[in-house]
Design an enzyme around this catalytic site. Structure first.
Site, PDB file in Angstrom:
ATOM      1  N   LYS A 110      65.226 -21.540  78.460  1.00 29.81           N
ATOM      2  CA  LYS A 110      65.505 -22.000  77.205  1.00 29.81           C
ATOM      3  C   LYS A 110      64.964 -23.347  76.862  1.00 29.81           C
ATOM      4  CE  LYS A 110      69.056 -20.672  75.056  1.00 29.81           C
ATOM      5  NZ  LYS A 110      68.843 -19.533  73.805  1.00 29.81           N
ATOM      6  N   SER A 111      64.703 -23.795  75.781  1.00 29.39           N
ATOM      7  CA  SER A 111      64.231 -25.159  75.707  1.00 29.39           C
ATOM      8  C   SER A 111      65.255 -26.172  75.937  1.00 29.39           C
ATOM      9  CB  SER A 111      63.846 -25.235  74.019  1.00 29.39           C
ATOM     10  OG  SER A 111      64.715 -25.091  73.156  1.00 29.39           O
ATOM     11  N   ARG A 115      63.917 -29.235  77.955  1.00 29.45           N
ATOM     12  CA  ARG A 115      64.228 -30.656  77.532  1.00 29.45           C
ATOM     13  C   ARG A 115      64.854 -31.511  78.648  1.00 29.45           C
ATOM     14  NH1 ARG A 115      62.990 -29.899  71.318  1.00 29.45           N
ATOM     15  NH2 ARG A 115      62.219 -27.659  71.565  1.00 29.45           N
ATOM     16  N   THR A 134      68.060 -12.211  89.466  1.00 30.71           N
ATOM     17  CA  THR A 134      68.328 -13.411  89.988  1.00 30.71           C
ATOM     18  C   THR A 134      67.456 -14.623  89.349  1.00 30.71           C
ATOM     19  OG1 THR A 134      68.768 -12.420  92.184  1.00 30.71           O
ATOM     20  CG2 THR A 134      68.105 -14.754  92.166  1.00 30.71           C
ATOM     21  N   LEU A 135      68.102 -15.656  89.060  1.00 27.62           N
ATOM     22  CA  LEU A 135      67.537 -16.806  88.391  1.00 27.62           C
ATOM     23  C   LEU A 135      67.413 -17.879  89.327  1.00 27.62           C
ATOM     24  CD1 LEU A 135      69.976 -16.676  85.390  1.00 27.62           C
ATOM     25  CD2 LEU A 135      67.933 -15.991  85.271  1.00 27.62           C
ATOM     26  N   GLU A 136      66.253 -18.661  89.163  1.00 30.27           N
ATOM     27  CA  GLU A 136      66.233 -19.926  90.034  1.00 30.27           C
ATOM     28  C   GLU A 136      66.180 -21.059  88.849  1.00 30.27           C
ATOM     29  OE1 GLU A 136      62.720 -22.768  91.589  1.00 30.27           O
ATOM     30  OE2 GLU A 136      62.558 -20.807  92.470  1.00 30.27           O
ATOM     31  N   GLN A 155      65.236 -16.708  78.119  1.00 29.47           N
ATOM     32  CA  GLN A 155      65.036 -15.519  77.135  1.00 29.47           C
ATOM     33  C   GLN A 155      64.048 -14.337  77.773  1.00 29.47           C
ATOM     34  OE1 GLN A 155      62.278 -15.955  73.594  1.00 29.47           O
ATOM     35  NE2 GLN A 155      64.047 -15.846  72.345  1.00 29.47           N
TER      36      GLN A 155
END
Length: 187
Positions: A110-111, A115, A134-136, A155
Site C-alpha cells: 500500500k502507498s 511513502r 507470509t508478508l515481508e 493489495q
C-alpha cells in the site's frame, strides 16, 4: 475485470477465496481511523495479523535461504511492530486465501507504507495455493518503522485466466501449501 462488480464479489464469497472477507473498504473501526482494508477498486486490501518475526543479527548468522536459522528472528505478538532501521520483519495476513485453479494473484504494498520507506514484498499466489500469506516488511530508512496489526498493509490483484492452468501449485505439492502463521523459508 472489476472486483467491485456484484458478480465477482459474490463469486469470491461463494468460493471462500478470502476468509474473513470484507465486502466493502473499511477505513474506520470503532470510530478510529485505520489504514484501509477490504474490497478496493480492482483488488482486495489485506490486513496484517498481530504475529511478527523481527530480524535480528544478535547471533551474527549468515542469511542462507537453503539453511535458514530461525534464531535470526525475535517473535513479537503485538498491535504494532517496530522494525529496526535497515532491517526487516515477517508477518502474515489476517485473511486465509484459497486461490481457484484459474486465478493468479499478485500482491503490491500500500502507498501509505511505501511513502514511509516501508516496502511490502509477497510472491505471487499461484492457482490452487491455499493458506495465510507470509508478508515481508523491509524498512529501508535509517529510522525505526512501525507496522500496524489488523490494518491494511498490501493489495491483492486477481487475474482470472480464460482456462484453468495445466499444473497448479496443489498438483506440484508446493512446499508452502496450507501454511498458517508466519512461515520461514523452506529449502
Amino acid at each position: 475485470m472489476s472486483i467491485k462488480s456484484d458478480g465477482w464479489i459474490k463469486k469470491m464469497a461463494k468460493l471462500g477465496m478470502i476468509e474473513p472477507f470484507e465486502k466493502e473498504q473499511v477505513r474506520h473501526v470503532e470510530g478510529k481511523k485505520v489504514i484501509s482494508y477490504g474490497v478496493s477498486s480492482y483488488g482486495y486490501d489485506v490486513r496484517c495479523a498481530d504475529e511478527f518475526k523481527v530480524f535480528t543479527n544478535i547471533n551474527s548468522a549468515v542469511v542462507d535461504p537453503k539453511n535458514f536459522d530461525p534464531e535470526s528472528f525475535v517473535d513479537v505478538k503485538s498491535d504494532v511492530c517496530i522494525i529496526p532501521p535497515n532491517s526487516f520483519a515477517l508477518a502474515r495476513t489476517t485473511e486465509y486465501f484459497r486461490i481457484p485453479r484459474n486465478v493468479l494473484t499478485i500482491c503490491l504494498g500500500k502507498s501509505t507504507y511505501a511513502r514511509c520507506g516501508i516496502i511490502v514484498n509477497v510472491t505471487p499466489l499461484e492457482p490452487e495455493w491455499e493458506g495465510h500469506v507470509t508478508l515481508e516488511f523491509s524498512n529501508t530508512t535509517p529510522l525505526p518503522a512501525k507496522i500496524y496489526a489488523n490494518e491494511g498493509v498490501a493489495q491483492m490483484l486477481f487475474m482470472e485466466a480464460a482456462e484453468v492452468c495445466e499444473v497448479s501449485y496443489l498438483d506440484r505439492a508446493g512446499k508452502y501449501q496450507g501454511q498458517t502463521g508466519v512461515t520461514l523459508p523452506v529449502a
